[in-house]
Design a protein around this motif. Structure first.
Motif, mmCIF file in Angstrom:
data_model
loop_
_atom_site.group_PDB
_atom_site.id
_atom_site.type_symbol
_atom_site.label_atom_id
_atom_site.label_comp_id
_atom_site.label_asym_id
_atom_site.label_seq_id
_atom_site.Cartn_x
_atom_site.Cartn_y
_atom_site.Cartn_z
ATOM 1 N N THR A 24 46.292 50.933 26.105
ATOM 2 C CA THR A 24 45.074 51.582 26.036
ATOM 3 C C THR A 24 44.924 52.878 25.753
ATOM 4 O O THR A 24 43.693 53.318 25.206
ATOM 5 N N GLY A 25 46.010 53.593 25.786
ATOM 6 C CA GLY A 25 45.912 55.314 25.732
ATOM 7 C C GLY A 25 45.062 55.690 26.787
ATOM 8 O O GLY A 25 44.876 57.062 26.467
ATOM 9 N N ALA A 26 44.917 55.264 27.970
ATOM 10 C CA ALA A 26 44.193 55.971 28.986
ATOM 11 C C ALA A 26 44.880 57.148 29.344
ATOM 12 O O ALA A 26 46.216 57.139 29.434
ATOM 13 N N ASP A 27 44.341 58.079 30.069
ATOM 14 C CA ASP A 27 44.888 59.038 30.697
ATOM 15 C C ASP A 27 45.247 59.010 32.141
ATOM 16 O O ASP A 27 46.018 59.492 32.896
ATOM 17 N N VAL A 28 44.501 57.996 32.849
ATOM 18 C CA VAL A 28 44.840 57.480 34.161
ATOM 19 C C VAL A 28 44.616 55.953 33.960
ATOM 20 O O VAL A 28 43.643 55.416 33.295
ATOM 21 N N VAL A 29 45.495 55.096 34.865
ATOM 22 C CA VAL A 29 45.596 53.636 34.624
ATOM 23 C C VAL A 29 45.491 53.483 36.149
ATOM 24 O O VAL A 29 46.296 53.717 36.996
ATOM 25 N N PHE A 30 44.808 52.260 36.660
ATOM 26 C CA PHE A 30 44.641 51.884 37.986
ATOM 27 C C PHE A 30 45.114 50.352 38.128
ATOM 28 O O PHE A 30 44.793 49.798 36.877
ATOM 29 N N GLY A 31 45.612 50.012 39.033
ATOM 30 C CA GLY A 31 46.015 48.524 39.381
ATOM 31 C C GLY A 31 45.341 48.015 40.530
ATOM 32 O O GLY A 31 44.920 48.826 41.562
ATOM 33 N N PRO A 32 45.412 46.801 40.709
ATOM 34 C CA PRO A 32 44.713 46.175 41.788
ATOM 35 C C PRO A 32 45.663 46.095 43.088
ATOM 36 O O PRO A 32 46.712 46.208 42.975
ATOM 37 N N ILE A 33 44.953 45.877 44.376
ATOM 38 C CA ILE A 33 45.512 46.064 45.432
ATOM 39 C C ILE A 33 45.185 44.764 46.373
ATOM 40 O O ILE A 33 43.960 44.621 46.340
ATOM 41 N N ARG A 34 46.066 44.202 47.067
ATOM 42 C CA ARG A 34 45.761 43.116 47.825
ATOM 43 C C ARG A 34 45.980 43.859 49.357
ATOM 44 O O ARG A 34 46.675 44.533 49.901
ATOM 45 N N GLY A 35 44.524 43.742 50.069
ATOM 46 C CA GLY A 35 44.493 44.313 51.329
ATOM 47 C C GLY A 35 45.321 43.585 52.456
ATOM 48 O O GLY A 35 44.870 42.341 52.540
ATOM 49 N N ARG A 36 46.135 43.971 53.362
ATOM 50 C CA ARG A 36 46.916 43.341 54.418
ATOM 51 C C ARG A 36 46.305 43.982 55.647
ATOM 52 O O ARG A 36 46.692 45.094 55.841
ATOM 53 N N VAL A 37 45.844 43.144 56.763
ATOM 54 C CA VAL A 37 45.849 43.845 57.974
ATOM 55 C C VAL A 37 46.258 43.065 59.090
ATOM 56 O O VAL A 37 46.879 42.052 58.778
ATOM 57 N N PRO A 38 46.560 43.716 60.330
ATOM 58 C CA PRO A 38 47.067 43.049 61.407
ATOM 59 C C PRO A 38 46.351 41.578 61.764
ATOM 60 O O PRO A 38 45.147 41.335 61.557
ATOM 61 N N PRO A 39 47.229 40.738 62.240
ATOM 62 C CA PRO A 39 46.504 39.066 62.646
ATOM 63 C C PRO A 39 45.412 39.532 63.536
ATOM 64 O O PRO A 39 44.695 38.188 63.983
ATOM 65 N N ASP A 40 45.251 40.445 64.507
ATOM 66 C CA ASP A 40 44.295 40.454 65.435
ATOM 67 C C ASP A 40 43.063 40.935 65.157
ATOM 68 O O ASP A 40 42.297 41.625 66.028
ATOM 69 N N THR A 41 42.536 40.949 63.892
ATOM 70 C CA THR A 41 41.277 41.821 63.542
ATOM 71 C C THR A 41 40.122 40.791 63.555
ATOM 72 O O THR A 41 38.831 41.253 63.344
ATOM 73 N N GLY A 42 40.176 39.480 63.815
ATOM 74 C CA GLY A 42 39.137 38.668 64.145
ATOM 75 C C GLY A 42 38.014 38.577 63.047
ATOM 76 O O GLY A 42 38.430 38.254 61.932
ATOM 77 N N TRP A 43 36.939 38.730 63.673
ATOM 78 C CA TRP A 43 35.971 38.296 62.434
ATOM 79 C C TRP A 43 35.691 39.376 61.226
ATOM 80 O O TRP A 43 34.895 39.091 60.190
ATOM 81 N N THR A 44 36.350 40.485 61.425
ATOM 82 C CA THR A 44 36.406 41.502 60.530
ATOM 83 C C THR A 44 37.301 41.205 59.384
ATOM 84 O O THR A 44 37.424 42.269 58.622
ATOM 85 N N THR A 45 38.280 40.306 59.378
ATOM 86 C CA THR A 45 39.597 40.299 58.737
ATOM 87 C C THR A 45 39.002 40.292 57.266
ATOM 88 O O THR A 45 39.827 41.035 56.476
ATOM 89 N N ASP A 46 38.175 39.204 56.908
ATOM 90 C CA ASP A 46 38.032 39.297 55.502
ATOM 91 C C ASP A 46 37.250 40.566 54.875
ATOM 92 O O ASP A 46 37.653 41.134 53.902
ATOM 93 N N TYR A 47 36.555 41.188 55.778
ATOM 94 C CA TYR A 47 35.899 42.524 55.200
ATOM 95 C C TYR A 47 37.126 43.623 54.969
ATOM 96 O O TYR A 47 37.039 44.322 54.026
#
Length: 310
Positions: A113-136
């Motif tokens: 691309t010739g870009a000055d800055v390149v970003f990449g994707p991130i998979r968020g990982r959270v502890p198993p006890d976050t309940g209904w907020t896990t997906d968010y």
């Protein structure tokens, strides 16, 4: 040609720092390009020094320990940069672990691309006890983008990025240390780069996993950070002296707060997990309205140091 350095700021996270470093050591297809791996230790007590010394036995890469005792990620990044003169700089956070072709994917995207800055994707990982907020929370700590590598108009945070030093990182201290406590130093850097005509790229295959610790994997913390993220457009407009831009973003924020606030209230009454996303959008809207100094939450620097285990 060893022309890229990996800089990892860290603060009292020995377990996750070791994981991040080992993920760099395990890279394929790009290790012959690595001039240095720099650990910028933001702990005034220098707690990462022994770990870095131990891990040198696990790699042939130049592994550099850089003390950065003044708390604040902007300071840590700036000091990390002083320990390498590499033409390209990749930033990895200490709570991230890179996939095996992370660095080669970033480098290939920059060359394509010739870009000055390149970003990449991130998979968020959270502890198993976050309940209904896990997906968010997984989405919050993650980062999504286009399915294909290419140029983009969207900017992200420094974690999981590659920058061309000559164009994206001007001067001896490109990150504004006045933002050590509040964050946003990367937004300010990228806004200035945009005004200079800089280009941004997306490396679709440069995956990292980000492991949110238990004290951060909470709805309260995420919404506080969402509020801070929301402040950025208004603050950047103010920094440019763009009065009309400030007014525009404040009006956008008022509408966003009102609409998503009502939606969040309804979803809360119905106890729907999607209320977390609605609250997030309302918080970002409120940030656009309450953007001036005094409303900035203290999430980093000394505040982060006070929460970090000793």
């Amino acid at each position: 040609m060893r022309n890229v350095a990996v800089v990892i700021p860290t603060l009292r996270r020995p377990g996750s720092l070791a994981r991040a470093l080992r993920s760099v050591f395990a890279q394929t297809g790009a290790l012959d390009r690595v001039a240095a791996v720099v650990v910028a230790d933001n702990d005034p007590q220098g707690s990462a020094a022994d770990l870095v010394a131990q891990l040198r036995a696990e790699t042939a890469l130049p592994l550099i320990y850089a003390p950065a005792p003044t708390p604040g990620v902007a300071t840590a990044r700036n000091i990390g940069l002083t320990h390498t003169d590499a033409a390209l700089v990749a930033f990895l956070d200490d709570d991230e672990a890179a996939s095996p072709r992370w660095l080669s994917s970033l480098l290939n995207a920059q060359e394509t691309t010739g870009a000055d800055v390149v970003f990449g994707p991130i998979r968020g990982r959270v502890p198993p006890d976050t309940g209904w907020t896990t997906d968010y929370l997984e989405r919050f700590f993650g980062r999504a983008g286009p399915a294909e590598t290419g140029l983009t108009h969207v900017t992200h945070g420094c974690g999981n990025s590659l920058m061309v030093r000559a164009t994206a990182l001007p001067g001896d201290a490109p990150f504004d240390t006045a933002m050590n406590e509040t964050g946003g130093e990367d937004d300010k850097l990228f806004t200035a780069l945009q005004l200079r005509g800089g280009r941004f790229g997306w490396a679709a295959d440069a995956w990292v996993d980000e492991f949110a610790p238990a004290d951060r994997a909470t709805l309260r913390y995420a919404l506080t950070r969402a509020f801070a993220y929301g402040q950025s457009p208004s603050q950047m407009a103010a920094d440019r002296g763009d009065v009309f831009g400030v007014v525009k973003w404040m009006l956008v924020g008022l509408v966003q707060t009102a609409v998503w606030g009502v939606i969040a209230l309804g979803l809360t009454i119905l106890r729907r997990p999607s209320r977390a996303e609605a609250l997030d959008r309302a918080a970002r809207g409120l940030g656009k309205v309450l953007w001036t100094r005094g409303f900035e939450p203290k999430l980093y620097g000394k505040a982060m140091l006070s929460r970090a285990p000793r």
